[in-house]
Design a protein around this motif. Structure first.
Motif, short mmCIF file in Angstrom:
data_model
loop_
_atom_site.label_atom_id
_atom_site.label_comp_id
_atom_site.label_asym_id
_atom_site.label_seq_id
_atom_site.Cartn_x
_atom_site.Cartn_y
_atom_site.Cartn_z
N ILE A 60 0.85 -1.19 0.00
CA ILE A 60 0.00 0.00 0.00
C ILE A 60 0.88 1.24 0.00
CG2 ILE A 60 -0.25 -0.15 2.53
CD1 ILE A 60 -3.17 0.87 2.16
N GLU A 61 0.40 2.29 -0.64
CA GLU A 61 1.18 3.53 -0.72
C GLU A 61 1.21 4.22 0.65
OE1 GLU A 61 2.62 5.21 -3.42
OE2 GLU A 61 2.23 3.51 -4.77
N PRO A 62 2.33 4.84 0.98
CA PRO A 62 2.40 5.62 2.24
C PRO A 62 1.40 6.77 2.22
CG PRO A 62 4.59 5.47 1.21
CD PRO A 62 3.62 4.83 0.26
N SER A 63 0.99 7.20 1.03
CA SER A 63 0.05 8.31 0.92
C SER A 63 -1.41 7.82 0.91
CB SER A 63 0.32 9.09 -0.36
OG SER A 63 0.26 8.21 -1.48
N ARG A 65 -5.02 7.21 1.79
CA ARG A 65 -5.78 8.11 2.67
C ARG A 65 -6.07 7.52 4.04
NH1 ARG A 65 -7.80 12.68 -0.44
NH2 ARG A 65 -8.06 12.06 -2.59
N GLU A 149 -6.63 5.10 -1.79
CA GLU A 149 -6.14 6.05 -2.80
C GLU A 149 -4.92 6.83 -2.32
OE1 GLU A 149 -7.84 9.58 -5.75
OE2 GLU A 149 -8.64 9.37 -3.74
N PRO A 150 -3.88 6.88 -3.15
CA PRO A 150 -2.67 7.59 -2.76
C PRO A 150 -2.78 9.09 -3.00
CG PRO A 150 -2.30 6.46 -4.85
CD PRO A 150 -3.72 6.18 -4.45
N ALA A 151 -3.41 9.80 -2.09
CA ALA A 151 -3.60 11.24 -2.25
C ALA A 151 -3.90 11.82 -0.88
CB ALA A 151 -4.75 11.53 -3.20
N ILE A 152 -3.22 12.91 -0.52
CA ILE A 152 -3.38 13.42 0.84
C ILE A 152 -4.13 14.75 0.92
CG2 ILE A 152 -1.46 12.11 1.83
CD1 ILE A 152 0.17 14.81 1.60
#
Ligand SMILES: Cc1ncc(COP(=O)(O)O)c(C=O)c1O
Ligand SMILES: Cc1ncc(COP(=O)(O)O)c(C=O)c1O
Lengths: 356, 356
Positions: A60-63, A65, A149-152
């Motif tokens: 999973i992406e660190p970013s 949500r 989702e990778p978005a902050i």
């Protein structure tokens, strides 16, 4: 080896089972997981083909949500086995509806009913050996959804992952618990997310609960955040009070989880001819009843804890010990509930759901 | 290629930079991340050797507590570059202290100051090309901590991961926002975690904010959960009201985030000779001031949004448009703040922190 089963779930079986490494007589709650897990991703505006695959770490992406904004909800259910090896769920449609209620409040897309039940039942049949017969034994089931989702930016995700993982369990608390009535800290606000099984509700309780534990208590019974005068629920259980022969429990609200065990106890009380009032319960009333001896019992009700008697409470530095009765309502409800769950008694409300 | 640098951070450089694939004139907030990230794990009761490594997905157990109980906190900071290529942070010690305050409330171990600053500065120097000079440009910095322990009992984790990821940014909102004053939903309770940058606080706002957006508003200004009579803050900004020539903002409390931008605006107001009252702000007062024309401005203040003017608000079906002033306090504070941040003006309070 990839198979497609009739439910259109893609099933990838694990090569070896780890079941022989597990000591089923000494289980710590929620640490050992079964061989498989259920996974379904929400992408391009819809839930994609569900999969059952070997239980394993994920990428999973660190970013993502979920890490930043806590967009995550879960459920807690159990599967039981009777002496004939039949597997049962207890009122699973309640958990299905509740996870979608939680999801909506957290702006997470609802999960389809057929995916939920097909996924769950297919998984349970594969993990049947992990479900041990006998009262007190169960397989704890943890459906959950996270925002991937990778978005902050602070807004709802476009992609999610729904998963089910399972962990063999004994009863959660095996001795009566000592509780603190909350005087300063709160669990949830009116207009907030207390009624949802939102991940963030739980972390928020750890620090105050830690303080309570330092004072020698196991848990906190939360009070309303505005006045701290009314008793609401514990961290993972709804709460019942017995004064004389009458049961009392707080009404559900947007601050309180609408527990499946709670509503089952209320129904069983009616079946058993026990008077049960659903109304605000004040701290004052409970302290007075404890002082004059009319407070007979306090107990928690929840899937993990089943029925968990309270042996003492503290409020404003007053500590009240609650003598444990031989023939308690708590033990009566526990026995009645678990007998239904394990297919040992009549199921007049149709609460058992056999997994065939 | 692994190097050990003097700060005892293990640094693994990425092979290629993706910077040339990024259109710095058309950035969506929080979607593009720089080449590297900072990672430090808490294990065996202590924070282990920090690492800087290529930004990449990570591997985590589905049972990690962060997914189930929302044990996660974060910060939001920015790095700025002046025309000489010097890099600056703005009051970073505030973010450092705040992430540990948030962590404590969520029962997460505090992060060491030298790891925080060495890690952050080493990372920023490596990512210097990602920080573009010029007002409005910045590198948004997201430190965060998540509970990684694979166990789903409802209690604090034994293992955590602290990370810093970075995303190039333009100002968050580029036009005045229309806001709703909350009447039913709430962001936080007295005795809760509203003052913490706890992940769960944010997901809880998405659904009500979505409803507001359907009505044509961008954001919600939260009111106190008990009475909904007092205005508190927006989802990612503290809020200031200007009545006549006076500024008013709500006091911080356990429900409200103690914003760095807010406290800087309060100080700048004093410097500029603008009267600023810190006291409860009632909905009634703001509606009356809007009706009689004395309400001159409302603006939000936060790291991501900088200073964000409000052009209209709604409460109880009353909509008030706020004519945008030419010489507004909002633009004055924005200019004063960003000038300090970009090393274009005097820094009499020592807010700039050069990254050398
Ligand atoms: C906050 C809270 N209250 C009550 C309960 C009990 O609900 P149920 O009986 O559905 O398990 C739970 C846990 O499941 C809970 O998390
Ligand atoms: C809830 C909330 N309030 C206010 C702020 C503004 O705080 P700061 O000025 O420190 O960025 C933020 C965001 O950073 C926030 O998340």
């Amino acid at each position: 080896m990839v198979e497609t089963n009739p439910n259109e779930i893609v099933v990838v079986k694990s090569e070896n089972s780890k079941i022989n490494t597990v000591d089923f007589d000494n289980l710590t709650f929620g640490r050992v997981f079964t061989d498989h897990m259920f996974v379904c991703d929400f992408e391009d505006g819809k839930w994609q083909t569900p999969k059952i695959m070997p239980y394993q770490p994920m990428t999973i992406e660190p970013s993502a949500r979920v890490f930043h904004y806590g967009q995550a909800v879960f459920e807690g259910m159990k599967a039981y086995k009777d002496e004939d090896g039949k597997i049962f769920l207890f009122r699973p449609e309640q958990n299905f509806h509740r996870i979608n209620k939680s999801a909506s409040r957290l702006a997470i897309p609802e999960f389809p009913e057929n995916y939920f039940f097909n996924g769950l039942e297919t998984l349970l049949k594969m993990e049947s050996d992990w479900i041990k017969p006998g009262l007190g034994n169960s397989l704890y089931i943890r459906p959950f959804v996270i925002a991937t989702e990778p978005a902050i930016s602070a807004s709802p995700a476009a992609t999610y992952r729904f998963m089910i993982i399972c962990s063999p369990a004994k009863a959660y608390y095996n001795k009566p618990v000592r509780v603190l009535f909350a005087e300063k800290f709160s669990r949830s606000a009116d207009g907030g997310v207390g009624f949802a099984k939102a991940a963030g509700n739980y972390a928020a309780q750890f620090y105050p609960t830690g303080l309570a534990q330092k004072k020698g208590f196991d848990q906190i019974i939360w009070t309303d955040a505005s006045t701290h005068k009314y008793l609401e629920e514990a961290g993972t259980m709804n709460i019942f009070f017995r004064i004389g022969d009458k049961l009392i429990t707080a009404p559900t609200s947007d601050r309180i989880l609408d527990g499946v065990t709670r509503k089952s106890v209320i129904q069983l009380a009616e079946d058993l001819g026990i008077d049960c009032e659903v109304r605000p319960v004040s701290v004052k009333e409970i302290k007075e009843a404890a002082a004059d001896g009319s407070l007979k019992e306090i107990f928690g009700a929840g899937t993990a804890a089943v029925i968990s008697p309270v042996s003492a409470f503290e409020h404003a530095d007053d500590v009240f010990e609650i003598p444990q009765l031989e023939a308690s309502y708590a033990s009566l409800f526990k026995k009645t509930l678990t007998s239904i769950q394990h297919n040992l008694s009549d199921d007049k409300h149709g609460w058992r759901h056999e997994v065939k």
